[in-house]
Design a protein around this motif. Sequence first.
Motif, PDB file in Angstrom:
ATOM      1  N   LEU A 245     -27.618  21.020  -8.284  1.00 22.56           N
ATOM      2  CA  LEU A 245     -27.326  21.511  -9.622  1.00 22.56           C
ATOM      3  C   LEU A 245     -28.039  20.676 -10.679  1.00 22.56           C
ATOM      4  CD1 LEU A 245     -23.423  21.936  -9.342  1.00 22.56           C
ATOM      5  CD2 LEU A 245     -25.212  23.536  -8.600  1.00 22.56           C
ATOM      6  N   ASP A 246     -28.979  21.284 -11.378  1.00 23.01           N
ATOM      7  CA  ASP A 246     -29.555  20.610 -12.542  1.00 23.01           C
ATOM      8  C   ASP A 246     -28.529  20.622 -13.668  1.00 23.01           C
ATOM      9  OD1 ASP A 246     -31.950  20.119 -11.291  1.00 23.01           O
ATOM     10  OD2 ASP A 246     -32.952  21.892 -12.109  1.00 23.01           O
ATOM     11  N   ARG A 247     -28.521  19.576 -14.451  1.00 23.60           N
ATOM     12  CA  ARG A 247     -27.599  19.521 -15.593  1.00 23.60           C
ATOM     13  C   ARG A 247     -28.159  20.367 -16.723  1.00 23.60           C
ATOM     14  NH1 ARG A 247     -25.340  13.265 -15.966  1.00 23.60           N
ATOM     15  NH2 ARG A 247     -24.704  13.093 -13.760  1.00 23.60           N
ATOM     16  N   GLY A 248     -27.896  21.648 -16.604  1.00 24.24           N
ATOM     17  CA  GLY A 248     -28.477  22.627 -17.508  1.00 24.24           C
ATOM     18  C   GLY A 248     -29.702  23.237 -16.857  1.00 24.24           C
ATOM     19  N   PHE A 249     -29.847  24.555 -16.955  1.00 16.08           N
ATOM     20  CA  PHE A 249     -31.020  25.220 -16.392  1.00 16.08           C
ATOM     21  C   PHE A 249     -32.259  24.761 -17.160  1.00 16.08           C
ATOM     22  CE2 PHE A 249     -33.945  28.935 -16.703  1.00 16.08           C
ATOM     23  CZ  PHE A 249     -34.428  28.852 -15.413  1.00 16.08           C
TER      24      PHE A 249
ATOM     25  N   SER B  88     -33.164  31.257  -5.209  1.00 13.59           N
ATOM     26  CA  SER B  88     -34.341  32.108  -5.026  1.00 13.59           C
ATOM     27  C   SER B  88     -35.612  31.292  -4.841  1.00 13.59           C
ATOM     28  CB  SER B  88     -34.511  33.045  -6.229  1.00 13.59           C
ATOM     29  OG  SER B  88     -34.860  32.314  -7.401  1.00 13.59           O
ATOM     30  N   ILE B  89     -35.518  29.973  -5.015  1.00 10.43           N
ATOM     31  CA  ILE B  89     -36.665  29.099  -4.795  1.00 10.43           C
ATOM     32  C   ILE B  89     -36.303  28.070  -3.715  1.00 10.43           C
ATOM     33  CG2 ILE B  89     -37.573  29.350  -7.137  1.00 10.43           C
ATOM     34  CD1 ILE B  89     -36.266  26.674  -7.831  1.00 10.43           C
ATOM     35  N   GLU B  90     -37.293  27.391  -3.212  1.00 12.55           N
ATOM     36  CA  GLU B  90     -37.043  26.337  -2.224  1.00 12.55           C
ATOM     37  C   GLU B  90     -36.429  25.125  -2.914  1.00 12.55           C
ATOM     38  OE1 GLU B  90     -39.912  25.134   0.645  1.00 12.55           O
ATOM     39  OE2 GLU B  90     -40.870  27.114   0.677  1.00 12.55           O
ATOM     40  N   THR B  91     -35.331  24.632  -2.350  1.00 13.26           N
ATOM     41  CA  THR B  91     -34.699  23.417  -2.847  1.00 13.26           C
ATOM     42  C   THR B  91     -34.486  22.467  -1.666  1.00 13.26           C
ATOM     43  OG1 THR B  91     -32.518  24.459  -2.582  1.00 13.26           O
ATOM     44  CG2 THR B  91     -33.531  24.545  -4.771  1.00 13.26           C
ATOM     45  N   GLU B  92     -34.336  21.185  -1.972  1.00 13.34           N
ATOM     46  CA  GLU B  92     -34.164  20.220  -0.890  1.00 13.34           C
ATOM     47  C   GLU B  92     -32.834  20.407  -0.177  1.00 13.34           C
ATOM     48  OE1 GLU B  92     -34.820  16.277  -2.345  1.00 13.34           O
ATOM     49  OE2 GLU B  92     -37.001  16.541  -2.447  1.00 13.34           O
ATOM     50  N   ILE B  93     -31.839  20.912  -0.933  1.00 12.37           N
ATOM     51  CA  ILE B  93     -30.516  21.134  -0.353  1.00 12.37           C
ATOM     52  C   ILE B  93     -30.092  22.565  -0.644  1.00 12.37           C
ATOM     53  CG2 ILE B  93     -28.076  20.465  -0.483  1.00 12.37           C
ATOM     54  CD1 ILE B  93     -29.020  17.656  -1.191  1.00 12.37           C
ATOM     55  N   LYS B  94     -29.589  23.263   0.365  1.00 13.40           N
ATOM     56  CA  LYS B  94     -29.158  24.655   0.211  1.00 13.40           C
ATOM     57  C   LYS B  94     -27.674  24.769   0.517  1.00 13.40           C
ATOM     58  CE  LYS B  94     -32.865  27.407  -0.507  1.00 13.40           C
ATOM     59  NZ  LYS B  94     -32.965  28.398  -1.594  1.00 13.40           N
ATOM     60  N   GLY B  95     -26.939  25.454  -0.362  1.00 13.85           N
ATOM     61  CA  GLY B  95     -25.530  25.712  -0.117  1.00 13.85           C
ATOM     62  C   GLY B  95     -25.342  26.901   0.807  1.00 13.85           C
ATOM     63  N   ALA B  96     -24.095  27.213   1.090  1.00 10.39           N
ATOM     64  CA  ALA B  96     -23.783  28.270   2.046  1.00 10.39           C
ATOM     65  C   ALA B  96     -24.021  29.663   1.485  1.00 10.39           C
ATOM     66  CB  ALA B  96     -22.325  28.136   2.501  1.00 10.39           C
ATOM     67  N   ASN B  97     -23.868  29.823   0.183  1.00 10.55           N
ATOM     68  CA  ASN B  97     -23.998  31.142  -0.439  1.00 10.55           C
ATOM     69  C   ASN B  97     -25.099  31.140  -1.499  1.00 10.55           C
ATOM     70  OD1 ASN B  97     -21.665  32.666   0.791  1.00 10.55           O
ATOM     71  ND2 ASN B  97     -20.533  30.932  -0.073  1.00 10.55           N
ATOM     72  N   GLN B  98     -25.240  32.275  -2.171  1.00  8.90           N
ATOM     73  CA  GLN B  98     -26.194  32.369  -3.264  1.00  8.90           C
ATOM     74  C   GLN B  98     -25.660  31.568  -4.461  1.00  8.90           C
ATOM     75  OE1 GLN B  98     -29.153  33.768  -3.086  1.00  8.90           O
ATOM     76  NE2 GLN B  98     -28.856  34.622  -1.029  1.00  8.90           N
ATOM     77  N   LEU B  99     -26.548  30.844  -5.114  1.00 10.10           N
ATOM     78  CA  LEU B  99     -26.178  30.021  -6.264  1.00 10.10           C
ATOM     79  C   LEU B  99     -26.724  30.654  -7.538  1.00 10.10           C
ATOM     80  CD1 LEU B  99     -25.005  27.333  -7.399  1.00 10.10           C
ATOM     81  CD2 LEU B  99     -27.287  26.336  -7.010  1.00 10.10           C
ATOM     82  N   LEU B 100     -25.876  30.756  -8.543  1.00  6.00           N
ATOM     83  CA  LEU B 100     -26.267  31.362  -9.818  1.00  6.00           C
ATOM     84  C   LEU B 100     -25.991  30.380 -10.951  1.00  6.00           C
ATOM     85  CD1 LEU B 100     -27.132  34.058 -11.335  1.00  6.00           C
ATOM     86  CD2 LEU B 100     -24.677  34.396 -11.688  1.00  6.00           C
ATOM     87  N   SER B 101     -26.983  30.181 -11.816  1.00  4.70           N
ATOM     88  CA  SER B 101     -26.759  29.406 -13.036  1.00  4.70           C
ATOM     89  C   SER B 101     -26.682  30.375 -14.210  1.00  4.70           C
ATOM     90  CB  SER B 101     -27.882  28.386 -13.268  1.00  4.70           C
ATOM     91  OG  SER B 101     -29.038  28.998 -13.792  1.00  4.70           O
ATOM     92  N   VAL B 102     -25.774  30.087 -15.130  1.00  8.86           N
ATOM     93  CA  VAL B 102     -25.561  30.921 -16.322  1.00  8.86           C
ATOM     94  C   VAL B 102     -25.630  30.017 -17.542  1.00  8.86           C
ATOM     95  CG1 VAL B 102     -23.981  32.440 -17.553  1.00  8.86           C
ATOM     96  CG2 VAL B 102     -24.083  32.513 -15.052  1.00  8.86           C
ATOM     97  N   SER B 103     -26.481  30.363 -18.493  1.00  9.77           N
ATOM     98  CA  SER B 103     -26.614  29.573 -19.718  1.00  9.77           C
ATOM     99  C   SER B 103     -25.968  30.298 -20.891  1.00  9.77           C
ATOM    100  CB  SER B 103     -28.084  29.302 -20.037  1.00  9.77           C
ATOM    101  OG  SER B 103     -28.686  28.531 -19.015  1.00  9.77           O
ATOM    102  N   VAL B 104     -25.148  29.578 -21.634  1.00  6.95           N
ATOM    103  CA  VAL B 104     -24.482  30.102 -22.831  1.00  6.95           C
ATOM    104  C   VAL B 104     -24.943  29.271 -24.020  1.00  6.95           C
ATOM    105  CG1 VAL B 104     -22.277  30.458 -23.998  1.00  6.95           C
ATOM    106  CG2 VAL B 104     -22.479  30.905 -21.543  1.00  6.95           C
ATOM    107  N   VAL B 105     -25.654  29.905 -24.939  1.00  7.02           N
ATOM    108  CA  VAL B 105     -26.166  29.225 -26.123  1.00  7.02           C
ATOM    109  C   VAL B 105     -25.288  29.495 -27.333  1.00  7.02           C
ATOM    110  CG1 VAL B 105     -28.151  29.006 -27.683  1.00  7.02           C
ATOM    111  CG2 VAL B 105     -28.514  29.327 -25.223  1.00  7.02           C
TER     112      VAL B 105
END
Length: 420
Positions: free
Chosen positions: A60-64, A310-327
């Motif tokens: 998880l990046d701290r903010g997309f 949807s991209i290659e990451t060093e660590i993958k979780g069990a399910n699909q990961l979604l980031s949501v940004s609220v401005v």
Amino acid sequence: MIQPKSTMLKNNALYIIGAGVSGLIAATILERNGFAPTILEASDRVGGRLKTDILEGYQLDRGFQVMLDAYPKSKEYLDYEKLQLQKLLPGAVIFENGNSQTLGDPLRALSLAIPTVLAASGSIRDKIKVMRLNSDLASKDIETIFDTEERTTCQYLREYGFSNRFIEDFFKPFFTGIFLEKDLQTSSRMFEFVYKMFGEGLAVIPKGGIEAIPKQLKANLKKTTFKFNTTVEEVKDGVITLSDGTHLESLGTIIATEASLLVANLKNQQTIWKAVDCLYFEVENTVLDKPIIGLFSEDGLINNIFYPSSIETEIKGANQLLSVSVVKKHELSEAELITQVKKELEEQAKIKVIRFLKRYNIPKALPKLENLKYSIDPGETRLTTSIFLAGDQLLNGSLNAAMMTGERAALGLIQVLGNN
């Protein structure tokens, strides 16, 4: 009092406050010139605003956040191959009321050609103007962009001739996520710079997350000493006071963080910051089957979504990961915010959430600036006899500016040390 040059390396009393990108670049320049600085960092590791956490097998990046690989300074200081940069498609998918349409640059991603032509947002005239804007900015050098008279991005787009619908449907949601303000009041200089960088390269994310950038910079430092969990209380010429009362004698100090809190005569010159909320969810389904940003209309809370899975990451979780940004500004509790975001995800994009993972509320995500500049002379970073400033807030809110100011502050300090 600054000591003779012959004793400077021996005393090793050069300090950098802040281990973000600016501070790390400053240390890089100092090392290249034979110095061995010490970096004082309040947190437990390098990175500043570029941090990545591991939670339950998810990265998880701290903010997309993305990096634009066309940034001149990032090309100069980073090894792109070692970062294993993951490329995002040059476009976006716009969601509204359960429907979606795709807009992108078909010249760089052929798969976006037909969806872009068929997209309802933007007339043929708008799409021709996009191509013209690409061409205009490709031939405009960066220094000229930052010498151009400033106006708001919204005014710039209207004067360029884009339709109100295209501005509302595409430019506003897309650049809201970049500028972190929904009315596009950000300087047209920043718009032209960022748009030019998008045109000359791609948005990318390191395989190890955004923190891989400062980690690489740190790994390249061989003479720099790091003192983490070390909070600075005050900075004066020749002395740094830590929060525990310790006094450090300093031949030169680079403040690569918010300086107004540390220097007495800057108390009324605090930087104004833009905020963002980033929420991570495990989800059942992917409505974006490729690495592309999803945009939502400004009627709701959500500005953009992205699937880090949807991209290659060093660590993958069990399910699909979604980031949501609220401005958009809100006064919701965390529970209320999560409920509203989940509702919008299902209504606007038919995304079903398995569970909420983590929220990052980032009050200091980007500096709010006027009279934006691209570069700065080393001497302009000098605040007092031996104190220098660095950080993107000196120029413009970008990784490129953070690197530029760190470099110039170090060069300014070296010049003063040489003169003494």
